[in-house]
Scaffold this active site. Sequence first.
Site, PDB file in Angstrom:
ATOM      1  N   ASN A  90       0.796  -1.105  -0.035  1.00 45.42           N
ATOM      2  CA  ASN A  90       0.098  -0.052   0.042  1.00 45.42           C
ATOM      3  C   ASN A  90       0.890   1.235   0.015  1.00 45.42           C
ATOM      4  O   ASN A  90       2.044   1.307   0.139  1.00 45.42           O
ATOM      5  CB  ASN A  90      -0.858  -0.014   1.157  1.00 45.42           C
ATOM      6  CG  ASN A  90      -2.440   0.650   0.791  1.00 45.42           C
ATOM      7  OD1 ASN A  90      -2.533   1.335  -0.136  1.00 45.42           O
ATOM      8  ND2 ASN A  90      -3.251   0.022   1.593  1.00 45.42           N
ATOM      9  N   HIS A 120      24.037   0.783  10.677  1.00 48.76           N
ATOM     10  CA  HIS A 120      25.465   1.241  10.664  1.00 48.76           C
ATOM     11  C   HIS A 120      26.192   0.570  12.021  1.00 48.76           C
ATOM     12  O   HIS A 120      25.402   0.221  13.171  1.00 48.76           O
ATOM     13  CB  HIS A 120      25.534   2.859  11.244  1.00 48.76           C
ATOM     14  CG  HIS A 120      25.252   3.586   9.846  1.00 48.76           C
ATOM     15  ND1 HIS A 120      26.229   3.956   9.017  1.00 48.76           N
ATOM     16  CD2 HIS A 120      24.136   4.063   9.376  1.00 48.76           C
ATOM     17  CE1 HIS A 120      25.495   4.708   8.121  1.00 48.76           C
ATOM     18  NE2 HIS A 120      24.400   4.539   8.076  1.00 48.76           N
ATOM     19  N   GLY A 143      -0.402  -1.459   8.842  1.00 51.76           N
ATOM     20  CA  GLY A 143       0.256  -0.070   8.383  1.00 51.76           C
ATOM     21  C   GLY A 143       1.183   0.572   9.678  1.00 51.76           C
ATOM     22  O   GLY A 143       0.904   0.203  10.680  1.00 51.76           O
ATOM     23  N   THR A 166      11.684  -6.346  15.567  1.00 44.56           N
ATOM     24  CA  THR A 166      13.326  -6.274  15.629  1.00 44.56           C
ATOM     25  C   THR A 166      13.910  -7.805  15.554  1.00 44.56           C
ATOM     26  O   THR A 166      14.940  -8.148  15.647  1.00 44.56           O
ATOM     27  CB  THR A 166      13.616  -5.705  17.075  1.00 44.56           C
ATOM     28  OG1 THR A 166      13.072  -6.564  18.105  1.00 44.56           O
ATOM     29  CG2 THR A 166      12.997  -4.359  17.299  1.00 44.56           C
ATOM     30  N   LYS A 167      12.877  -8.891  15.854  1.00 45.18           N
ATOM     31  CA  LYS A 167      13.521 -10.434  15.547  1.00 45.18           C
ATOM     32  C   LYS A 167      12.322 -10.971  14.911  1.00 45.18           C
ATOM     33  O   LYS A 167      11.274 -10.608  14.628  1.00 45.18           O
ATOM     34  CB  LYS A 167      13.749 -10.991  17.093  1.00 45.18           C
ATOM     35  CG  LYS A 167      12.505 -10.806  17.940  1.00 45.18           C
ATOM     36  CD  LYS A 167      12.902 -11.311  19.428  1.00 45.18           C
ATOM     37  CE  LYS A 167      11.693 -11.109  20.187  1.00 45.18           C
ATOM     38  NZ  LYS A 167      12.139 -11.650  21.612  1.00 45.18           N
ATOM     39  N   LYS A 184      -0.789 -13.324  19.894  1.00 42.17           N
ATOM     40  CA  LYS A 184      -1.802 -14.664  19.725  1.00 42.17           C
ATOM     41  C   LYS A 184      -1.200 -15.698  18.785  1.00 42.17           C
ATOM     42  O   LYS A 184      -0.810 -15.310  17.655  1.00 42.17           O
ATOM     43  CB  LYS A 184      -3.088 -14.190  19.193  1.00 42.17           C
ATOM     44  CG  LYS A 184      -4.146 -15.161  18.979  1.00 42.17           C
ATOM     45  CD  LYS A 184      -5.449 -14.388  18.555  1.00 42.17           C
ATOM     46  CE  LYS A 184      -6.510 -15.571  18.518  1.00 42.17           C
ATOM     47  NZ  LYS A 184      -7.959 -15.040  18.103  1.00 42.17           N
TER      48      LYS A 184
END
Length: 189
Positions: A90, A120, A143, A166-167, A184
Site C-alpha cells: 500500500n 551502521h 500499516g 526487531t526479531k 496470539k
Amino acid sequence: MDTKNDILEKMLAGEAVSMADPAYSGAAAFIGESWRKCQEINCTPMDIAETRQAIIDKLHIDMPETSFIVQPFHIDNPNGLELGNNVFINYGSSLMACGRIIIEDDVQIGPNTMIVTTNHDFNHREVVLHAPVTIKKGAWIGGRSLILPGVTIGENAVVAGGAVVTKDVEPNTIVGGNPAKLIKRLDPK
C-alpha cells in the site's frame, strides 16, 4: 570493472561496506538515481496499472502481473527487491532494499510501512551493515509497521499496525508493539 556494482553486490550479499571506500560514491549515486525515479513515478497521476508499468520500466523491478505497489513509495536499490505473486504494498511504503527484501506470494503490506535492511556499525559509523528481510507466504503487515534488518516474518503471520519488528516472527502468529511481541497464535488451517 564497475566498482559501483561491486559495492551493490556486496550489500546484496549481506557484507559490510565502508562509506569511506571511494567506490561507495558510485553506489550512492545509483541509490540517488533510484530515489529520483521514485519521485518521478510518485509525482505523476496514474492508476494502479500505470504505476505498476512505470515501476517496471523505470526501476526494472521484476513484478509479477498480480502484484502491485501503490504510489507514493520509495526504494533505494530496486535490484534488492524480490516480489512473489499476489503481493500488495500500500501507499507510503519505504523499502531500504540494499541488503535484499524478499516478499513471497500472497503478502499484504499496509500503508506507510518501512522495511529496512541496513544499519551502521555503532563503533565505526562509516561502515554500513546489511541483512536481508524475508516476508513469507501469506503474511500480513499492518500499516505503519517497521521491520528491521535480518528479520523473517513467518508464513501466515500478522504484524499489527505500528509494530516495530526487531526479531523473527513465527509462522501463524500475531505480533504487535514496540518491540513487537507475541499477541496470539493462529490456527494454521
